[in-house]
Design a protein around this motif. Structure first.
Motif, PDB file in Angstrom:
ATOM      1  N   GLY A  33     -33.921   7.312  10.358  1.00  0.00           N
ATOM      2  CA  GLY A  33     -33.525   7.857  11.643  1.00  0.00           C
ATOM      3  C   GLY A  33     -32.014   8.006  11.706  1.00  0.00           C
ATOM      4  O   GLY A  33     -31.294   7.392  10.918  1.00  0.00           O
ATOM      5  N   LEU A  34     -31.503   8.826  12.640  1.00  0.00           N
ATOM      6  CA  LEU A  34     -30.053   8.987  12.765  1.00  0.00           C
ATOM      7  C   LEU A  34     -29.443   7.745  13.406  1.00  0.00           C
ATOM      8  O   LEU A  34     -28.261   7.493  13.311  1.00  0.00           O
ATOM      9  N   ARG A  35     -30.290   6.949  14.098  1.00  0.00           N
ATOM     10  CA  ARG A  35     -29.802   5.748  14.753  1.00  0.00           C
ATOM     11  C   ARG A  35     -30.105   4.539  13.877  1.00  0.00           C
ATOM     12  O   ARG A  35     -31.256   4.287  13.529  1.00  0.00           O
ATOM     13  N   ASP A  36     -29.036   3.776  13.468  1.00  0.00           N
ATOM     14  CA  ASP A  36     -29.215   2.608  12.616  1.00  0.00           C
ATOM     15  C   ASP A  36     -29.446   1.339  13.427  1.00  0.00           C
ATOM     16  O   ASP A  36     -30.133   0.428  13.019  1.00  0.00           O
ATOM     17  N   THR A  37     -28.804   1.288  14.617  1.00  0.00           N
ATOM     18  CA  THR A  37     -28.797   0.072  15.416  1.00  0.00           C
ATOM     19  C   THR A  37     -30.114  -0.095  16.166  1.00  0.00           C
ATOM     20  O   THR A  37     -30.676   0.890  16.617  1.00  0.00           O
ATOM     21  N   PRO A  38     -30.606  -1.333  16.279  1.00  0.00           N
ATOM     22  CA  PRO A  38     -31.826  -1.543  17.070  1.00  0.00           C
ATOM     23  C   PRO A  38     -31.639  -1.012  18.491  1.00  0.00           C
ATOM     24  O   PRO A  38     -30.519  -0.993  19.006  1.00  0.00           O
ATOM     25  N   ILE A  39     -32.731  -0.620  19.113  1.00  0.00           N
ATOM     26  CA  ILE A  39     -32.688   0.086  20.385  1.00  0.00           C
ATOM     27  C   ILE A  39     -32.053  -0.748  21.509  1.00  0.00           C
ATOM     28  O   ILE A  39     -31.490  -0.214  22.445  1.00  0.00           O
ATOM     29  N   ASN A  40     -32.101  -2.105  21.391  1.00  0.00           N
ATOM     30  CA  ASN A  40     -31.531  -2.943  22.452  1.00  0.00           C
ATOM     31  C   ASN A  40     -30.050  -3.264  22.216  1.00  0.00           C
ATOM     32  O   ASN A  40     -29.462  -4.088  22.892  1.00  0.00           O
ATOM     33  N   GLN A  41     -29.438  -2.645  21.203  1.00  0.00           N
ATOM     34  CA  GLN A  41     -28.001  -2.852  20.958  1.00  0.00           C
ATOM     35  C   GLN A  41     -27.248  -1.537  21.058  1.00  0.00           C
ATOM     36  O   GLN A  41     -27.830  -0.477  20.851  1.00  0.00           O
ATOM     37  N   LEU A  42     -25.941  -1.643  21.364  1.00  0.00           N
ATOM     38  CA  LEU A  42     -25.132  -0.428  21.485  1.00  0.00           C
ATOM     39  C   LEU A  42     -24.805   0.130  20.103  1.00  0.00           C
ATOM     40  O   LEU A  42     -24.392  -0.600  19.212  1.00  0.00           O
ATOM     41  N   ASP A  43     -24.980   1.415  19.944  1.00  0.00           N
ATOM     42  CA  ASP A  43     -24.650   2.087  18.701  1.00  0.00           C
ATOM     43  C   ASP A  43     -23.132   2.281  18.661  1.00  0.00           C
ATOM     44  O   ASP A  43     -22.504   2.439  19.704  1.00  0.00           O
ATOM     45  N   ALA A  44     -22.530   2.260  17.475  1.00  0.00           N
ATOM     46  CA  ALA A  44     -21.091   2.539  17.367  1.00  0.00           C
ATOM     47  C   ALA A  44     -20.857   4.002  17.737  1.00  0.00           C
ATOM     48  O   ALA A  44     -21.713   4.850  17.479  1.00  0.00           O
ATOM     49  N   ALA A  45     -19.707   4.280  18.363  1.00  0.00           N
ATOM     50  CA  ALA A  45     -19.412   5.665  18.744  1.00  0.00           C
ATOM     51  C   ALA A  45     -19.330   6.520  17.485  1.00  0.00           C
ATOM     52  O   ALA A  45     -18.832   6.063  16.458  1.00  0.00           O
ATOM     53  N   PRO A  46     -19.862   7.750  17.529  1.00  0.00           N
ATOM     54  CA  PRO A  46     -19.776   8.597  16.339  1.00  0.00           C
ATOM     55  C   PRO A  46     -18.331   8.995  16.048  1.00  0.00           C
ATOM     56  O   PRO A  46     -17.481   8.954  16.940  1.00  0.00           O
TER      57      PRO A  46
END
Ligand code: HEC
Ligand code: HEC
Length: 150
Positions: A33-46
């Motif tokens: 998936g394009l999202r690496d971080t688990p859904i309950n954590q904030l993704d790093a800004a692109p």
């Protein structure tokens, strides 16, 4: 009419199993998936990329490609009663700023009638024309342009 609780529970279980099943299959095939971080954590800004604005413009990958926009467009608004792009890209305004006139195809409506103003189907320029940044593709691909596949 409310559904009996046990049916709802069974439906929930079924869809959860299907979701887990498909993510396992996706992993097996090496799909990420394009999202690496688990859904309950904030993704790093692109990453932020600077827009590419080559003076000589961009090449086209195939004959019918809408040309890419070689200049910044942040300040040019397109609303129902004003289209800032047309200030520079409609004739005769384009001659003053040495901008290419919109294609003749943009003055033809859906019925094939030639108009004296841009057709409604071509009004929202950024539906087709987009700026570019020199960024790494999010997903690898084997795209070749029309001259390479010949
Ligand atoms: C201030 C004048 C101006 C405005 C406003 C403007 N452009 Fe341009 N545009 C130009 C000029 C001049 C060029 C020629 C290349 C260059 O100098 O950057 C150009 C080039 C282009 C090209 C490339 C054409 C080709 O054949 O390669 C596209 C596409 C384009 N503009 C789309 C747009 C869109 C969409 C908007 C509105 C969001 C817009 N422009 C607003 C002046 C303008
Ligand atoms: C539905 C998609 C679409 C929309 C909307 C659209 N264009 Fe285009 N445009 C194209 C395509 C495809 C081409 C190249 C083929 C052609 O000439 O029709 C093109 C060509 C152009 C060119 C190059 C003309 C030339 O002679 O080289 C310019 C400049 C341009 N468009 C500007 C605009 C502007 C400004 C708008 C908004 C008012 C706009 N376009 C809306 C698809 C679109």
């Amino acid at each position: 009419m409310a559904k009996p609780l046990h049916i709802l529970a069974a439906l929930a279980l079924l869809s959860a199993t299907a979701a887990i099943g498909s993510s396992v299959i996706a992993q097996d095939r090496g799909v990420k998936g394009l999202r690496d971080t688990p859904i309950n954590q904030l993704d790093a800004a692109p990453d932020l990329y600077k827009q590419s604005t080559p003076a000589e413009g961009f090449g086209r990958s195939y004959r019918q490609q809408p040309p890419l926009i070689p200049h910044k467009i942040d300040g040019y608004q397109i609303s129902t009663d004003n289209n800032a792009c047309m200030t520079c890209h409609d004739w005769p305004g384009n001659t003053r700023v040495h901008a290419p006139k919109i294609s003749e195809t943009h003055y033809v409506d859906r019925q094939g009638a030639r108009l004296d103003k841009v057709a409604g189907t071509r009004y929202f320029c950024t539906q087709c024309h987009v700026p570019q940044a020199d960024a790494k593709p999010l997903v690898g691909n084997t795209f070749e342009n029309a001259t390479q596949v010949k």
